[in-house]
Design a protein around this motif. Sequence first.
Motif, PDB file in Angstrom:
ATOM      1  N   ARG A   1      32.933 -24.289 -53.453  1.00 32.66           N
ATOM      2  CA  ARG A   1      31.529 -23.951 -53.240  1.00 32.66           C
ATOM      3  C   ARG A   1      30.991 -24.729 -52.037  1.00 32.66           C
ATOM      4  N   THR A   2      29.951 -24.169 -51.424  1.00 35.28           N
ATOM      5  CA  THR A   2      29.184 -24.862 -50.390  1.00 35.28           C
ATOM      6  C   THR A   2      27.757 -24.921 -50.902  1.00 35.28           C
ATOM      7  N   VAL A   3      27.195 -26.120 -50.929  1.00 35.82           N
ATOM      8  CA  VAL A   3      25.892 -26.326 -51.564  1.00 35.82           C
ATOM      9  C   VAL A   3      25.062 -27.344 -50.805  1.00 35.82           C
ATOM     10  N   THR A   4      23.764 -27.322 -51.112  1.00 38.61           N
ATOM     11  CA  THR A   4      22.899 -28.434 -50.761  1.00 38.61           C
ATOM     12  C   THR A   4      22.538 -29.156 -52.054  1.00 38.61           C
ATOM     13  N   HIS A   5      22.573 -30.477 -51.956  1.00 33.90           N
ATOM     14  CA  HIS A   5      22.059 -31.320 -53.038  1.00 33.90           C
ATOM     15  C   HIS A   5      20.687 -31.869 -52.629  1.00 33.90           C
ATOM     16  N   GLY A   6      20.148 -31.320 -51.545  1.00 36.41           N
ATOM     17  CA  GLY A   6      18.904 -31.840 -50.995  1.00 36.41           C
ATOM     18  C   GLY A   6      19.181 -33.082 -50.168  1.00 36.41           C
ATOM     19  N   ILE A   7      19.786 -34.079 -50.792  1.00 32.11           N
ATOM     20  CA  ILE A   7      20.132 -35.321 -50.091  1.00 32.11           C
ATOM     21  C   ILE A   7      21.348 -35.145 -49.188  1.00 32.11           C
ATOM     22  N   SER A   8      22.102 -34.076 -49.424  1.00 29.64           N
ATOM     23  CA  SER A   8      23.309 -33.813 -48.645  1.00 29.64           C
ATOM     24  C   SER A   8      23.623 -32.322 -48.661  1.00 29.64           C
ATOM     25  N   VAL A   9      24.475 -31.937 -47.722  1.00 23.41           N
ATOM     26  CA  VAL A   9      25.027 -30.592 -47.662  1.00 23.41           C
ATOM     27  C   VAL A   9      26.529 -30.757 -47.825  1.00 23.41           C
ATOM     28  N   SER A  10      27.131 -30.031 -48.781  1.00 23.75           N
ATOM     29  CA  SER A  10      28.506 -30.312 -49.186  1.00 23.75           C
ATOM     30  C   SER A  10      29.394 -29.084 -49.236  1.00 23.75           C
TER      31      SER A  10
ATOM     32  N   ASN B   1      43.459 -31.303 -56.598  1.00 24.95           N
ATOM     33  CA  ASN B   1      42.433 -32.328 -56.773  1.00 24.95           C
ATOM     34  C   ASN B   1      41.178 -31.856 -56.052  1.00 24.95           C
ATOM     35  N   ILE B   2      40.022 -32.137 -56.641  1.00 28.94           N
ATOM     36  CA  ILE B   2      38.765 -31.740 -56.008  1.00 28.94           C
ATOM     37  C   ILE B   2      38.401 -32.739 -54.920  1.00 28.94           C
ATOM     38  N   GLY B   3      38.016 -32.202 -53.794  1.00 28.69           N
ATOM     39  CA  GLY B   3      37.524 -33.011 -52.688  1.00 28.69           C
ATOM     40  C   GLY B   3      36.157 -32.514 -52.267  1.00 28.69           C
ATOM     41  N   GLU B   4      35.447 -33.375 -51.576  1.00 27.58           N
ATOM     42  CA  GLU B   4      34.122 -33.019 -51.046  1.00 27.58           C
ATOM     43  C   GLU B   4      34.002 -33.593 -49.654  1.00 27.58           C
ATOM     44  N   VAL B   5      33.485 -32.814 -48.737  1.00 23.60           N
ATOM     45  CA  VAL B   5      33.030 -33.324 -47.446  1.00 23.60           C
ATOM     46  C   VAL B   5      31.541 -33.023 -47.383  1.00 23.60           C
ATOM     47  N   TYR B   6      30.767 -33.990 -46.886  1.00 22.46           N
ATOM     48  CA  TYR B   6      29.325 -33.793 -46.899  1.00 22.46           C
ATOM     49  C   TYR B   6      28.638 -34.456 -45.721  1.00 22.46           C
ATOM     50  N   TYR B   7      27.472 -33.920 -45.429  1.00 17.10           N
ATOM     51  CA  TYR B   7      26.563 -34.438 -44.403  1.00 17.10           C
ATOM     52  C   TYR B   7      25.305 -34.922 -45.114  1.00 17.10           C
ATOM     53  N   LYS B   8      24.886 -36.163 -44.859  1.00 18.47           N
ATOM     54  CA  LYS B   8      23.669 -36.701 -45.474  1.00 18.47           C
ATOM     55  C   LYS B   8      22.443 -36.222 -44.704  1.00 18.47           C
ATOM     56  N   THR B   9      21.510 -35.601 -45.414  1.00 15.53           N
ATOM     57  CA  THR B   9      20.314 -35.057 -44.767  1.00 15.53           C
ATOM     58  C   THR B   9      19.228 -36.109 -44.536  1.00 15.53           C
ATOM     59  N   GLY B  10      19.208 -37.134 -45.378  1.00 20.60           N
ATOM     60  CA  GLY B  10      18.146 -38.127 -45.308  1.00 20.60           C
ATOM     61  C   GLY B  10      16.952 -37.780 -46.169  1.00 20.60           C
ATOM     62  N   TYR B  11      16.983 -36.643 -46.867  1.00 26.79           N
ATOM     63  CA  TYR B  11      15.883 -36.248 -47.740  1.00 26.79           C
ATOM     64  C   TYR B  11      16.041 -36.920 -49.099  1.00 26.79           C
ATOM     65  N   ASN B  12      14.956 -37.009 -49.834  1.00 23.68           N
ATOM     66  CA  ASN B  12      14.935 -37.711 -51.116  1.00 23.68           C
ATOM     67  C   ASN B  12      14.626 -36.720 -52.235  1.00 23.68           C
TER      68      ASN B  12
END
Length: 99
Positions: free
Chosen positions: A29-38, A47-58
């Motif tokens: 899946r590709t998702v936003t957690h608000g704090i990150s985009v993953s 094995n599950i892996g994740e790559v993500y970008y931190k958005t800086g949002y809270n």
Amino acid sequence: GQMSFIVPSLEELRTLHRRFQAEGTRILRTVTHGISVSIYFLDPEDNIGEVYYKTGYNIRQGFSRPIDLEKQSDEEILAFSKSFEATVGPFQGAKLPVG
């Protein structure tokens, strides 16, 4: 458990997404957690892996909404991610029972 890796930009995340697709990596899946985009994926040993970008949002966690790295622009993804600061609210920490 999973292994998570941070990337410095949304462009780097998009580059990995294209690479995963080209190499046949199974993207879960590709998702936003608000704090990150993953991007969540399976490695060759499942094995599950994740790559993500931190958005800086809270944004309060655990929060997740789907995104489309192929069709949405950086601006659209970041605006969508930020919009949840007002609707979901910020992280508030653990709540302890009273008494």
